[in-house]
Enzyme design. Structure first.
Site, short mmCIF file in Angstrom:
data_model
loop_
_atom_site.label_atom_id
_atom_site.label_comp_id
_atom_site.label_asym_id
_atom_site.label_seq_id
_atom_site.Cartn_x
_atom_site.Cartn_y
_atom_site.Cartn_z
N LYS A 115 0.86 -1.19 0.00
CA LYS A 115 0.00 0.00 0.00
C LYS A 115 0.89 1.24 0.00
CE LYS A 115 -1.80 2.86 2.61
NZ LYS A 115 -1.74 4.01 1.68
N GLY A 158 6.72 5.00 8.25
CA GLY A 158 5.88 6.19 8.31
C GLY A 158 6.08 6.89 9.63
N SER A 159 5.07 7.62 10.03
CA SER A 159 5.21 8.44 11.24
C SER A 159 5.11 7.57 12.51
CB SER A 159 4.12 9.50 11.27
OG SER A 159 2.85 8.87 11.24
N THR A 160 5.70 8.07 13.56
CA THR A 160 5.64 7.36 14.83
C THR A 160 4.20 7.25 15.31
OG1 THR A 160 7.90 7.95 15.41
CG2 THR A 160 6.42 7.47 17.26
N VAL A 165 1.33 7.02 13.53
CA VAL A 165 0.61 5.94 12.85
C VAL A 165 1.21 4.59 13.24
CG1 VAL A 165 0.01 4.94 10.61
CG2 VAL A 165 -0.20 7.39 10.96
N GLY A 166 2.53 4.55 13.39
CA GLY A 166 3.21 3.31 13.78
C GLY A 166 2.72 2.78 15.11
N GLU A 178 9.47 1.30 10.87
CA GLU A 178 10.52 2.30 10.60
C GLU A 178 9.85 3.65 10.73
OE1 GLU A 178 13.56 1.63 10.30
OE2 GLU A 178 13.64 -0.46 9.69
N CYS A 192 13.60 10.82 7.10
CA CYS A 192 13.61 10.37 8.49
C CYS A 192 15.01 10.42 9.09
CB CYS A 192 13.05 8.96 8.58
SG CYS A 192 13.83 7.84 7.43
N GLU A 216 9.75 16.14 15.12
CA GLU A 216 10.22 15.91 13.76
C GLU A 216 9.49 16.89 12.84
OE1 GLU A 216 8.94 12.35 11.65
OE2 GLU A 216 11.01 12.09 10.98
P1 NAD Z 1 2.21 8.39 7.66
O1 NAD Z 1 2.48 7.63 8.91
O2 NAD Z 1 1.16 9.43 7.68
O3 NAD Z 1 1.81 7.39 6.49
C1 NAD Z 1 2.61 6.31 6.12
C2 NAD Z 1 1.76 5.26 5.43
O4 NAD Z 1 0.82 4.75 6.38
C3 NAD Z 1 0.93 5.79 4.27
O5 NAD Z 1 0.90 4.82 3.25
C4 NAD Z 1 -0.43 5.97 4.89
O6 NAD Z 1 -1.47 5.88 3.95
C5 NAD Z 1 -0.48 4.81 5.86
N1 NAD Z 1 -1.43 4.96 6.96
C6 NAD Z 1 -1.92 6.11 7.48
N2 NAD Z 1 -2.78 5.83 8.47
C7 NAD Z 1 -2.83 4.49 8.60
C8 NAD Z 1 -3.52 3.60 9.46
N3 NAD Z 1 -4.35 4.04 10.41
N4 NAD Z 1 -3.31 2.27 9.33
C9 NAD Z 1 -2.47 1.80 8.40
N5 NAD Z 1 -1.79 2.60 7.54
C10 NAD Z 1 -1.96 3.93 7.64
O7 NAD Z 1 3.62 8.96 7.23
P2 NAD Z 1 3.97 9.90 5.98
O8 NAD Z 1 3.48 11.26 6.30
O9 NAD Z 1 3.55 9.24 4.72
O10 NAD Z 1 5.57 9.85 6.04
C11 NAD Z 1 6.30 10.65 6.88
C12 NAD Z 1 6.77 9.90 8.10
O11 NAD Z 1 7.47 8.70 7.72
C13 NAD Z 1 7.75 10.66 8.92
O12 NAD Z 1 7.44 10.58 10.28
C14 NAD Z 1 9.08 9.98 8.66
O13 NAD Z 1 10.04 10.10 9.65
C15 NAD Z 1 8.67 8.58 8.46
N6 NAD Z 1 9.68 7.85 7.72
C16 NAD Z 1 10.46 6.93 8.36
C17 NAD Z 1 11.45 6.24 7.68
C18 NAD Z 1 12.30 5.22 8.36
O14 NAD Z 1 12.86 4.37 7.70
N7 NAD Z 1 12.41 5.25 9.67
C19 NAD Z 1 11.65 6.49 6.34
C20 NAD Z 1 10.85 7.43 5.69
C21 NAD Z 1 9.85 8.10 6.40
#
Ligand code: NAD
Length: 455
Positions: free
Chosen positions: A155, A208-210, A212-213, A230, A264, A357
């Protein structure tokens, strides 16, 4: 499926594609296809699976320039960076093409027979990725997952789904069997959430973001899903007075402003030993004067726009009226989600800009008095993803490297990520490692088999 997803080009604000938006039903269908394809894919002989992954790498290589241009336009990143990222995605498939033939087990001495271990694939793996390095981060997950014999549902982020869709097509054309790779384009809180909850998905690999993680970790608990997370970062670059200060300052802008700070691993906290603060700032200002911000498709561009209007608004909130702006670059006029590269200095580590961040081109310079304070400041963050140490004292470099709680550190360098070395975070920057030899294990379970040999 009813809704349509509009994909915009951040440098022009124009719609570059309209796509049907998937929902729960489409996500379930993709999981069902992946589940149906799993038994045959895991049985593909190791050398044959390796050959298919090499064919896939070759097919991606043939499409390299088209993929780079698509990524540059959709993510607003400089074409030179996009070429590097697509190159890394290809290298990731080449590296893990060796995986199927290296999933080694152990034999363990026991009484009464032979004990052996196997590394078994997990089944269907859900891959959820962000918009900042779309295909590259997807490849970090796709390649080891497929090499280990899993099937996947990917996704991509809603803002940047285009290279993922191209990838799905290229994989089919390269001979990856139907159903092994499935891409679902839709909202995270619908399609992503469904993957996390789906009983037939064995693992979620998420970047993604902490925030959502955290929700994913909680939701995955319901089905005891494996998770790799991550997440975000607020990494420190620590510049000691005994460093080559000019070199550290010259390298600093791209360590924060690369990908317009939407990285990130961005070294967004620059810790500088007090007695070289003035020369460091002077050299940093000179280096920032060289930074070329502009059209992503211009070969000389080093920094493009932010991904969206919303992201620009969020970044701007960290530079309110009266913020200690020490250096500010320029951006093009006209449409596009531009934000100037900005250095805030001096900043206290307790300030909001130093704690959260920002995910945009804003760096904080934080002075420190001595080594002990540098380590304390570097660690005074909920994150622990990457970081740098600049010093000519080798013992200090290693001493400080061991003391900083972070997953990926560089000494006299800002590079964090290599295909062949592990990448991932301490603390709230995540769980698990991607890339390198470690990632393959994260897409398998260990099975122990005892065979009685006594008569
Ligand atoms: P995000 O967490 O908003 O979204 C990431 C993904 O998760 C997207 O595909 C989104 O559609 C999906 N998502 C959103 N809500 C969800 C849910 N409830 N359940 C399942 N999936 C969901 O992050 P973003 O804004 O796309 O990216 C930026 C963030 O990613 C920053 O915090 C950045 O630090 C982090 N990031 C981390 C790394 C790493 O390797 N540590 C690398 C790149 C980006």
């Amino acid at each position: 499926m009813s809704a349509t997803l509009q994909v915009r080009e951040p440098a022009t604000e124009q719609v570059m594609a309209e796509l049907p938006q998937a929902g729960v039903a489409e996500t379930d269908a993709a999981v069902a296809r992946a589940k149906a394809a799993f038994p045959a894919w895991r049985r593909v002989a190791p050398a044959a699976r390796a050959a298919l992954l090499r064919d896939l790498a070759d097919a991606l290589d043939a499409a390299r320039e088209d993929l780079a241009r698509l990524e540059a336009r959709n993510a607003g990143k400089p074409i030179a960076s996009a070429r590097g990222e697509i190159g890394m995605a290809i290298e990731t498939f080449r590296y893990y093409a060796a995986g199927p033939e290296r999933l080694l087990g152990d034999t363990i001495p026991v009484a009464g027979g032979i004990d052996m271990t196997f590394r078994e694939p997990l089944g269907v793996v859900g891959l959820i990725v962000p918009w900042n390095f779309p295909l590259t981060i997807a490849a970090w997950k796709l390649a080891p997952a497929l090499a280990a014999g899993n099937t996947v549902v990917l996704k991509p982020a809603e803002l940047t789904p285009l290279t993922a869709l191209e990838f799905e097509r290229i994989a089919r054309e390269a001979g990856i069997p139907e159903g092994v790779v499935n891409v679902v384009v839709g909202p995270g809180r619908v399609c992503g959430q469904r993957l996390v909850e789906h009983p037939d998905v064995a693992k979620i690999a998420f970047t993604g973001s902490t925030e959502v993680g955290r929700g994913i970790a909680a939701a995955a608990a319901a089905t005891i899903k494996r998770v790799t997370l991550e997440l975000g970062g607020k990494s420190a670059s620590v510049v000691f007075a005994d460093a080559d200060v000019e070199r550290a300052a010259a390298a600093a802008p791209l360590a924060v402003f690369d990908n317009a700070g939407q990285d990130c691993c961005a070294r967004s906290r620059i810790l500088v030993e007090q007695r070289v603060y003035e020369p460091f700032m002077a050299a940093l200002e000179a280096a920032m004067g060289e930074l070329r911000v502009g059209d992503p498709l211009d070969e000389r561009t080093q920094m493009g726009p932010l991904i969206s209007a919303g992201q620009r608004e969020s970044v701007a909130s960290y530079v309110p009226e009266g913020a200690p702006v020490a250096i500010r670059g320029t951006v093009p006029e006209g449409p596009g989600y531009w934000f100037p590269p900005t250095v805030l200095a001096p900043v206290a580590n307790t300030d909001r800009a130093a704690r959260e961040e920002i995910f945009g081109p804003v760096a904080c310079v934080i002075p420190f008095a001595d080594e002990a304070q540098a380590i304390a400041l570097a660690n005074d963050t909920p994150y622990g993803l990457s970081g740098s140490i600049w010093t000519r004292d080798g013992a200090r470099a290693l001493r400080v490297a061991r003391a900083i709680d972070t997953g990926v550190l560089s000494i006299n360098s800002n590079s964090s990520v290599r295909v062949s070395t592990p990448f991932g975070g301490f603390k709230q920057s995540g769980v698990g490692r991607e890339l390198g030899p470690h990632a393959l294990e994260a897409y398998t379970e260990v099975k122990n088999v005892f065979y009685a040999t006594e008569e």
